[in-house]
Structures are given as C-alpha cells and as structure tokens.
Write a protein that holds these residues in place. Structure first.
Motif: not given
Length: 471
Positions: A292-300, A302-310
């Motif tokens: 979640a911290d990585a997603i927030l950092f990327a979002h901040h 403006n870096i596109p993210v693909i988020h994968v989880f089981r």
C-alpha cells in the motif's frame, strides 16, 4: 538486535525499576486491586501471570497486555490516562549486558523511508518513561493524525538510548555470525578479543553453570575493516526482528535486475528517472501495508501501477479490512482503489489497475510479466519494474540449523506470523533451549507497543536467575 525490543530490555537491565504509582487509579478494577496488594514490590518482582490474568486486548501475549495497560491505561478507547507506573533507578540491581546491532539504535526503523507515516499511533511507539509526544513537542512538531514518521521514530530511539544513559551497553556496527552452546571448562583459559571495555566476562565464573553460549561475529571499524570478536554469556536474547529477508515468490525470472523486493527500489527508480509518468507501469505484488505504501508513493508521483494480489478484496484477512477508516484515511483510499479499479471496470483513478485473485507465473527478460487469474486465464503485461512486497522473514543464519528447531512447528522455518519461536509466555525463554530468549516479532509480537511486555518478562526472569530480586 538493537531495535525497540533490545532498547527496552537494556533499560530494564540497567536498574530502572517500575513500581505501582501510589494513589494512581487504573480503569481496570481487578488489576487495580492486585496492584494495591503490594505497592512496595516492583512489578518486575511480582507474579506476572497473576497480574496479567483476565486482561484482554490486541495482543495474544498476557505480559504484553499487562505492560501496555500499565503504561497506557485506556489508550484503546481513545483515552489519555497517565501511566500508573513510577520508575526508580536502582543501580545495584543492574545486570551486565551488551546490545549488539548492525546499525544505530532503532534497528529496522533506520532502513524505512524517513517520510513514511507509521501504522500505529505516535504514542504507541514510545518506550518506558519518555513519552514520544513529549519528545516530539521539544522538536516543536505535532503528530499528523496522531501518527509519526519513520524518521521521527528512528531519531527518538537514538535519543532514548542517550537520555537514559544506556549507550555504554550498545555496540553498533556489529554482525553476529554464530551463537552456540559450549562447555564452560573448554573456554575458561581461552580469552580472544572481546567487546567489553573492561574485559570482564558477561558470565560469572563462580557459577555452577556447565554450559554457556559463545557469540562470535565481527565489528565494522570506521576504516571499513572487520574485527572479529567472541563473547561468552550465560543468557542470550534474540531480538533481531523480521526485516532482513524479503519473501520471494519462487517464480521464473524473479532474479532479473528489474524485479525488486524492497520499497526503496521504487524511490531509487524515481530519483534516477528510470520510471515516470510516461514509462511502462510498475508492477506491485502483495496486499499488505508495504504494498500500500508503494501504491501511495507511485500515485503521488503519477506513475502507472498494476497491482496484483492473491486474495479477494473483501477477504477479512486483508489488513485493510481490519483498520479503522478514520485513523487510516490513506490506506482506506488504497483499499477503495483495489475495489473500484479492477481491469474489468475502469474507475475514477487513472494510472492504477487492480488484479485481485491473480498471481505471477513468470518474469521475462523483455520485461513482460505473465499473470494468471483464479480461472487459469493468463495474460502478459509489459512493465518497467516489479516490486514483490509480500512480507519478510527473519535472518537466523547465526543459529544452528537457522533456528528451525526453536519454532512452534520445529520442522519449519521461523516466521513471525505463522511460526514464531516457541517461548514461555511469562519469561520469553525458548522452550527448546534454556538460557536463550526471544523477543519482538521472533516471538510473535509485531507492534512496538507490545514488544515491551516481552522485555519485562525477560528482565524479570534474568533478575531471578541473578538473585537480584529482593525477597
């Protein structure tokens, strides 16, 4: 280890002794009655099992709940009642000890990105008799939403060691390579260079103990050399935490240079402009708070993210489903994105796609990643870098067989959540190895506020062994 567990234990072993503060009132009436029975006897010398009986809270450890509620009586209900403990320094009760750590006091808190905000409320990060909030006030800073940054906490732990005069017990820049049992006779004449300034051994040669621990390792000098050391001790406390070895998925291509296992890799990539607004997406694997911290950092950024989880997004085991929305608005936002932004239906957040119930099959040299959903359908995505953030495991390579024989399931590696070291709940001594203790995440206590009870249990046990408990 010299993180919060090690620092707290050093404080208790340095003669700092907690007593029930006279005329104070604890909101738990049964505990109050027990505390009033012997106010002149230190908490360290009382029956911890008796005192902690019947306490409930957010930890499975009775002693962790006890020490927490003595320091922060009604904190889980938003209250700010003062601690019911008063601390006395009784130097004659100190037990000689050394705290060995790779870095400055504070352990893994020095490895975490400094601006990251902690999951726990700021006051829960504090150690005995120096409230974190008061220290922050001296820095003329307030707590954001009651929470602190990792940099604040790392600085606070270093300040705590100095303020309480514990630095003489700390040896930073040390790496332990081996802890093993040896017979006391075999080393009585052998005295390699040790880490103590005065050359005293940490164990008393008059003792009847026939076996002691030999702790070997090296000390990193300012010049960058490695100086070996060897110490003998009757008791050894493992407080090395769980931050050392990130978990790998075990899939093809995971060792390629664009696949990383630490959040710092994303910060590095942004700094050197290898990822940005126009680059291919960053793949983030995992559904815990680091992801979640990585997603927030990327979002901040403006870096596109693909988020994968089981897991499913609504899975009750998902940490986001256990956090109060009011206290954790940014994690709630990530959880919302995970729900609303699946590949099937585009939501309001640009630059983010959530792929629940998916897993990685392989990473290719061409930076293409193959993912598979729960129905077995596979899809390839072109990515810039991958961050596998699915937790971490402790590094116990300095113990025989990596410490596997010490865990609850002694055929499996030690894991803080699934397979902690098996300890006595009221002394934290390893059930499989007398004289060896485990604290913090290794013993299943994963929050700073709850690791301190383990330190109380260890200190109480060691005082009894050293006959330094008053009658």
């Amino acid at each position: 280890g010299n993180g919060p567990s090690g620092i707290c234990l050093s404080y208790l072993l340095s003669g700092y002794t907690p007593y029930f503060k006279r005329h104070s009132l604890h909101p738990h009436p049964i505990l109050q009655r027990k505390l009033e029975q012997a106010p002149e006897v230190s908490v360290l010398d009382q029956d911890l099992e008796y005192l902690s009986e019947g306490l409930e809270g957010r930890s499975h450890s009775p002693v962790a709940l006890l020490f927490d509620t003595l320091q922060r009586p009604d904190t889980d209900f938003g209250g700010t009642a003062e601690s019911v403990l008063s601390w006395w320094h009784e130097p004659d009760r100190a037990i000689p000890h050394l705290v060995l750590g790779r870095n400055a006091p504070g352990g893994a808190w020095h490895s975490i990105e400094g601006s990251m905000v902690t999951l726990s409320r700021g006051e829960w990060m504090g150690l005995p008799d120096l409230p974190f909030k008061e220290w922050l006030k001296q820095k003329r800073r307030g707590l954001r939403n009651n929470r602190a940054t990792a940099e604040d906490i790392a600085q606070y732990y270093q300040h705590y060691v100095l303020k309480k005069g514990l630095q003489k017990n700390f040896r930073c820049g040390t790496v332990v390579t081996s802890v093993r049992k040896v017979s006391a006779e075999s080393i009585s004449n052998h005295n390699p260079k040790d880490l103590q300034g005065d050359g005293d051994s940490l164990w008393n040669s008059n003792e009847q103990s026939t076996e002691v621990f030999q702790v070997d390792g090296f000390f990193k000098t300012v010049e960058g050399d490695k100086e070996p050391f060897s110490i003998r001790a009757e008791n050894v406390v493992l407080a090395t935490g769980t931050y050392d070895n990130p978990t790998w998925l075990g899939v093809k291509g995971e060792n390629l240079s664009y696949v990383h296992h630490q959040l710092s890799a994303l910060e590095e990539a942004v700094k050197n402009n290898s990822v940005g607004i126009v680059s291919d997406p960053v793949l983030i694997v995992g559904a815990g708070l680091t992801a979640a911290d990585a997603i927030l950092f990327a979002h901040h950024c403006n870096i596109p993210v693909i988020h994968v989880f089981r897991r499913r997004v609504g899975d009750p085991g998902l940490i986001f489903n256990q956090l109060p929305k009011m206290m954790y608005p940014e994690y709630h936002k990530v959880h919302q994105m995970m729900k609303e932004q699946t590949a099937a239906c585009a939501g309001p957040y640009e630059c983010y796609i959530s792929l629940p119930e998916h897993h990685v099959l392989s990473f290719g040299k061409d930076k293409k990643c193959i993912l598979q959903d729960k129905n077995g359908c596979q899809k390839a995505y072109k990515i810039s870098i991958a961050l596998v953030l699915t937790g971490s495991n402790p590094n116990l390579s300095f113990l025989p067989n990596n410490g596997i024989g010490l865990a609850m399931d002694n055929d499996q590696p030690v894991n803080p959540k699934r397979n902690p070291i098996d300890v006595d709940p009221f002394t934290y001594e390893c059930t499989q190895e007398k004289g060896l203790y485990a604290l913090g995440p290794l013993a299943g206590d994963n929050f700073v506020r709850f690791v301190q009870g383990g330190a109380l249990a260890v200190a109480s046990s060691l005082l009894k062994k050293a006959n330094k408990n008053p009658p």
